[in-house]
Write a protein that holds these residues in place. Sequence first.
Motif, mmCIF file in Angstrom:
data_model
loop_
_atom_site.group_PDB
_atom_site.id
_atom_site.type_symbol
_atom_site.label_atom_id
_atom_site.label_comp_id
_atom_site.label_asym_id
_atom_site.label_seq_id
_atom_site.Cartn_x
_atom_site.Cartn_y
_atom_site.Cartn_z
ATOM 1 N N LEU A 13 -34.669 37.868 63.988
ATOM 2 C CA LEU A 13 -34.052 39.162 63.705
ATOM 3 C C LEU A 13 -34.005 40.031 64.951
ATOM 4 C CD1 LEU A 13 -35.401 40.428 60.289
ATOM 5 C CD2 LEU A 13 -33.055 40.499 61.059
ATOM 6 N N ILE A 35 -34.930 39.251 56.361
ATOM 7 C CA ILE A 35 -33.705 39.958 56.745
ATOM 8 C C ILE A 35 -33.248 40.902 55.647
ATOM 9 C CG2 ILE A 35 -32.248 38.048 55.970
ATOM 10 C CD1 ILE A 35 -30.269 38.952 58.156
ATOM 11 N N PHE A 36 -33.515 40.592 54.369
ATOM 12 C CA PHE A 36 -33.067 41.474 53.302
ATOM 13 C C PHE A 36 -33.770 42.823 53.388
ATOM 14 C CE2 PHE A 36 -32.159 37.241 51.728
ATOM 15 C CZ PHE A 36 -30.827 37.394 51.393
ATOM 16 N N LEU A 54 -25.249 48.549 48.973
ATOM 17 C CA LEU A 54 -26.109 47.474 49.466
ATOM 18 C C LEU A 54 -27.532 47.631 48.930
ATOM 19 C CD1 LEU A 54 -26.678 45.092 51.419
ATOM 20 C CD2 LEU A 54 -27.014 46.756 53.213
ATOM 21 N N LEU A 55 -28.064 48.865 49.028
ATOM 22 C CA LEU A 55 -29.425 49.119 48.542
ATOM 23 C C LEU A 55 -29.530 48.848 47.056
ATOM 24 C CD1 LEU A 55 -31.169 52.299 49.943
ATOM 25 C CD2 LEU A 55 -31.799 49.922 50.170
ATOM 26 N N PHE A 58 -36.139 48.065 60.339
ATOM 27 C CA PHE A 58 -35.124 48.584 61.255
ATOM 28 C C PHE A 58 -34.931 50.088 61.051
ATOM 29 C CE2 PHE A 58 -32.607 44.364 61.885
ATOM 30 C CZ PHE A 58 -33.485 44.020 62.892
ATOM 31 N N PHE A 107 -23.700 51.372 52.366
ATOM 32 C CA PHE A 107 -25.148 51.237 52.475
ATOM 33 C C PHE A 107 -25.830 51.496 51.132
ATOM 34 C CE2 PHE A 107 -24.112 51.919 56.976
ATOM 35 C CZ PHE A 107 -24.828 50.880 57.531
ATOM 36 N N PHE A 134 -30.729 41.474 66.831
ATOM 37 C CA PHE A 134 -30.620 42.926 66.961
ATOM 38 C C PHE A 134 -30.458 43.302 68.433
ATOM 39 C CE2 PHE A 134 -32.242 47.331 66.543
ATOM 40 C CZ PHE A 134 -31.395 47.729 65.526
ATOM 41 N N VAL A 138 -40.083 43.314 58.994
ATOM 42 C CA VAL A 138 -39.318 43.933 60.072
ATOM 43 C C VAL A 138 -38.597 45.160 59.545
ATOM 44 C CG1 VAL A 138 -37.496 43.637 61.751
ATOM 45 C CG2 VAL A 138 -38.976 41.741 61.181
ATOM 46 N N LEU A 170 -29.422 45.118 46.453
ATOM 47 C CA LEU A 170 -30.682 44.499 46.877
ATOM 48 C C LEU A 170 -31.796 44.827 45.894
ATOM 49 C CD1 LEU A 170 -30.704 45.024 50.736
ATOM 50 C CD2 LEU A 170 -30.550 42.865 49.524
ATOM 51 N N VAL A 229 -39.252 37.255 62.098
ATOM 52 C CA VAL A 229 -39.327 38.489 62.870
ATOM 53 C C VAL A 229 -38.569 38.351 64.182
ATOM 54 C CG1 VAL A 229 -40.864 40.077 64.039
ATOM 55 C CG2 VAL A 229 -41.562 39.059 61.888
ATOM 56 N N ALA A 288 -35.057 44.038 56.149
ATOM 57 C CA ALA A 288 -34.594 44.664 57.387
ATOM 58 C C ALA A 288 -33.265 45.379 57.171
ATOM 59 C CB ALA A 288 -34.462 43.614 58.491
ATOM 60 N N ILE A 289 -32.336 44.707 56.493
ATOM 61 C CA ILE A 289 -31.023 45.303 56.262
ATOM 62 C C ILE A 289 -31.140 46.508 55.330
ATOM 63 C CG2 ILE A 289 -28.782 44.859 55.209
ATOM 64 C CD1 ILE A 289 -29.105 43.718 57.955
ATOM 65 N N ALA A 290 -32.026 46.403 54.338
ATOM 66 C CA ALA A 290 -32.223 47.534 53.433
ATOM 67 C C ALA A 290 -32.701 48.759 54.208
ATOM 68 C CB ALA A 290 -33.223 47.166 52.341
ATOM 69 N N VAL A 348 -32.009 49.451 57.332
ATOM 70 C CA VAL A 348 -30.848 49.993 58.055
ATOM 71 C C VAL A 348 -30.053 50.893 57.112
ATOM 72 C CG1 VAL A 348 -28.699 49.478 59.245
ATOM 73 C CG2 VAL A 348 -30.646 47.991 59.570
ATOM 74 N N ALA A 349 -29.922 50.427 55.861
ATOM 75 C CA ALA A 349 -29.191 51.221 54.874
ATOM 76 C C ALA A 349 -29.843 52.590 54.703
ATOM 77 C CB ALA A 349 -29.141 50.475 53.544
ATOM 78 N N VAL A 350 -31.187 52.623 54.671
ATOM 79 C CA VAL A 350 -31.879 53.904 54.503
ATOM 80 C C VAL A 350 -31.521 54.858 55.646
ATOM 81 C CG1 VAL A 350 -34.129 55.014 54.369
ATOM 82 C CG2 VAL A 350 -33.759 52.851 53.199
ATOM 83 N N PRO A 363 -30.153 35.005 60.453
ATOM 84 C CA PRO A 363 -30.175 36.467 60.291
ATOM 85 C C PRO A 363 -29.259 37.146 61.311
ATOM 86 C CG PRO A 363 -32.134 35.765 61.437
ATOM 87 C CD PRO A 363 -31.386 34.511 61.080
ATOM 88 N N PHE A 404 -28.740 55.039 57.413
ATOM 89 C CA PHE A 404 -27.396 55.601 57.319
ATOM 90 C C PHE A 404 -27.259 56.542 56.127
ATOM 91 C CE2 PHE A 404 -26.584 52.481 60.459
ATOM 92 C CZ PHE A 404 -25.561 53.018 61.198
ATOM 93 N N LEU A 454 -37.885 42.250 48.260
ATOM 94 C CA LEU A 454 -37.177 41.843 49.473
ATOM 95 C C LEU A 454 -38.135 41.433 50.572
ATOM 96 C CD1 LEU A 454 -34.680 44.819 49.549
ATOM 97 C CD2 LEU A 454 -34.329 42.572 48.529
#
Lengths: 309, 291
Positions: free
Chosen positions: B102, A107-108, B277-278, A55, B274, B106, A53, B281, B99, A110-112, A114-116, B38, A118, A104
């Motif tokens: 999520l 959800i990990f 976070l990246l 985002f 962010f 969302f 997924v 991760l 999927v 997906a959230i990553a 979203v980070a891209v 999620p 922003f 990843l």
Amino acid sequence: MKFWIGAAITVVVGVGLPLMPLNEYLFYAGYMVLSFVVLATAWNILGGYAGYVNFGPPAFFGIGAYSAVLLFKWLQAPLVVQIAGAALMGGLLGFGVGLLTLRLRGIFFAIATVAVVFIMETLMVNWRYVGGATGLQILRPPVEVFDTYTRMLFAVMTVMSVAAVAIARYIQVSWIGRGLRALRDSEDAAECSGVPTLKLKLFACAVSGALMAAAGAPMPMYLSFIEPASTFNLSYTIAALGSAIIGGMVHWAGPIIGAILLGTLQQVVTVTISSEINVLVVGVLLVVFVVAAPEGILGLIKKYFPGKK
Amino acid sequence: MFSLDLLFEALLFGVLLGCFYAAVSIGLSVSFGLLDVPHVAHPAIMVLGSYGTWIIAGKLGWDPLLAGAVLMIPFFLLGVAIYRFYYEVFEKRGTDAGVRGLAFFFGLAFIIEVGLILAFGVDQRSVEAAYIGKSFQVGEYRIPMRMVVAFAVALILTFSLSFYLSKTFTGRAIKAVAQDEPALRLMGANPVRIKQWAFGIATGVSALAGAMLIIISPVEPAIDRLYIGRTFCVVVLAGLGSMTGTLAAGLILGIVESIVLMLFGASWAPAVAFSLLLIVLGIRPQGLFGR
């Protein structure tokens, strides 16, 4: 063969219509619907076939739009070059995001993504050359053959949608699609059966990213303006994801159906009610489909008309 | 430009901000960290809590913190309802919950956000209280009262939740369901009911977090998008489901953000959470204090 005849007809109609004396708004709205088709089709290559997924469509859409602006401002490059450059940048970003799939999932991942989105937005906000936070006004070059620039963009977007769908369809029916489906169901099992999972994921991410960026490339010309907040808006995520889920994710036709439905609905609602409601409508439709018809419209068709394909 | 004094001020501000970030993330630390839901709609629900606080504080003239505390009850029920629904529709069916789950959350986040825009418009909303707008002097540093209030509430919230999870029977059951669900089932407990309870608590806590959010700064409907980064950054950095880890991770984020703010200016601040976070991760997805 049937597919290629359909594709050829679509191209002829898409290029032919703007040459006729029809209402300008038709092309203005149609362009958005078609760019949703490209976005959703591209999203589905990774999200639907491989089950990752993403985002991040606004990140790709945005990098496409900003690449185009950069090429235009710097070299006065023509639209075709802008789109090619955008696709290249989107492919590179997609490759980078693909590397994240090494570690990843779900959800990990997906959230990553979203980070891209922003991080890209913040970079563009702080980059003065392309307008920074206030945005940049763009002077469209004069247009040939077609009456107006919007009409030409409509024709260009038609060709791009057909190309995107053809690519998605090729991926789906070829060994690449089989490999992606295998790794969606079980990555370990796929790897053990000799599917080159990493290569396939990187390929899917890069192609999906390149197509989404290409969809964003003509956007600055379409609006004659670019600005980070609306370019990197998460509503592109909901459009891409929503179209694919509502249409059906297992077949290349799903995202087309979903995007045309959602895009048209959005245009109608924006004109008749308000642009906030249109996001609401998409959100509600998405939730309703995810809950009540998880296979999308294609799934419903299969269920109620089992004979037809 | 860069001095020890400024650095100290950034650190001080970062600690206050960091506790606040821990408090807004602690609900997610339970719902996503412990229950593996999620829950990308967590920040949206928090903003819903901010608006609830704004209405109660504005209409009845209550203190925003009291309003937030009262809101915890309806939010608890809301959380129970959301989890029940999620369980029936996605977890029970089992297939491909990833999927669609999520996408569901969302979509939910978008519905809340747009619902708020339709109901109250896109303007920024803020509340009033005796401690908002005032500040006090410590040595040569001015510290806004509102940060201190949020800091105190955040600490109380984090420690009481951490105490609840490790010392009470239900709290331990919640931890057990996170560790080994089948084993819990074999012990004769109903994991779904425990998860439902835990998700209710997580959502209830979000109401109070929402009250703190509107105390710290004015709130607009789309602010939840920024907090997707901040809350998930804190929870992942903490190592899913660790309460004290959440506090530590919140502090790290707060300090890093306020230092970046000082060095590069406010326009870079949204990217801090962010980027962190990246990085987490990419390098250490199990977090610093992983379970």
